[in-house]
Design a protein around this motif. Sequence first.
Motif, short mmCIF file in Angstrom:
data_model
loop_
_atom_site.label_atom_id
_atom_site.label_comp_id
_atom_site.label_asym_id
_atom_site.label_seq_id
_atom_site.Cartn_x
_atom_site.Cartn_y
_atom_site.Cartn_z
N ASP A 80 0.76 -1.06 0.03
CA ASP A 80 0.08 0.06 -0.01
C ASP A 80 1.08 1.27 0.23
O ASP A 80 1.67 1.53 1.04
N TYR B 131 5.31 0.96 3.27
CA TYR B 131 5.90 1.13 1.90
C TYR B 131 6.97 2.14 1.98
O TYR B 131 8.04 1.84 1.38
N TYR C 161 -0.42 -3.41 4.00
CA TYR C 161 0.00 -2.12 4.76
C TYR C 161 0.66 -2.37 6.04
O TYR C 161 1.17 -1.24 6.77
N ASN C 162 0.90 -3.44 6.42
CA ASN C 162 1.76 -3.67 7.70
C ASN C 162 2.37 -4.96 7.87
O ASN C 162 1.55 -5.94 6.83
N SER D 41 1.03 3.59 3.02
CA SER D 41 1.28 3.10 4.42
C SER D 41 2.93 3.45 4.71
O SER D 41 3.75 3.43 3.85
#
Length: 358
Positions: A273, A279, A352-353, A276
């Motif tokens: 993402d 990223y 995203y994580n 995020s």
Amino acid sequence: MKKIKISPFYIVLLVFIALVLIATEIGKGRLRDLLAEYEGAQYKYVAEELLETKLRAGDGEALADFFADSFSEYETKENAAAYLSSLTDGKEFSLQSLSSGLDDTVLYAVKCDGKKFATLELKKSGETTKHGIELYALDSVSLNPKLLGSYSVQLPKNYLLTVNGAPADAKYALGDDVPTASQDFMPEGVSGIVYTTYTFDRLCAAPTFTVRDADGRESAVRYDVDKDVYVADILYDDALAAEYADYAIEAAKAYATYMQNDASFAQIKKYFDPSSELYGNLRTSQTMWVIDHNSYEFKDVEASEFYAYSDEVFSCRVKLTHVLKYRGLKDYNDYVDMTFYFRLVDGKYLIYNSFNNK
């Protein structure tokens, strides 16, 4: 022959003495009856009768009935009977008064081979003998609470719990929710997996905990020795795994390849993402400091533990062995075990994580 005349005074005196003797005998009889009635009304005889008729060592069923109010509503009569039978079989009951006898309530300790087993509470019943002597009756009984145990179980919120086959009442939930690591990785408005704790006391032994999710699937329940609590496993989403396992593995391989400087960020960014923090961290990672190798392969690859937190967020765990090869040297195994968190971005699930599993 001269007649002896008895003075009227003596006649009256003799009659009086006779009446006194008769009255005395009648009084003594009544007193004996009253004393016997008083003695028979003593509370000790009520306690002794209970000992003889209700407290029979080794008779588990009778004891389970007598102490029924001492057990949790989730304890079964069969378990209670077997437990009490095992505690008392071959032993003797005895009574010890715990009261002065001057109160309306009288307490007795019931001992089993000299150890405290239970308490009997006798109370004036409101009934009397024919001469008005107050009678006692059993008011309550309670098993020694130290003979019973307390057991706790943790299960994911919204899962359904039964205890020895009976649905658990929410009043037994302690209210202290226990979040899992997932809670720290959730976007705003989405809740991670949270456990709730139920505690049940007054049980003879560990009960049978059965935990199911909203779809009726049964969770495995294990005992955590360190925490002294039973824990229900999280049930994962097989349909989600079937749909996204290959994609998650593909992303994990791309991540591992990039971290060993065998791919550029441009080649892996499609899995992450762009909004995020992850990223940005990956894009600026110093990937040139790696173990020397001139080829690589992946072994023991698996994706599991797929869990949907909402229609737009899910996580999964990916494990693999990244084998780094260098001609003439022993292979180096880089073990990867990570949980990825995906969210829907423009119609596509992106990471995203993440975190490394220990």
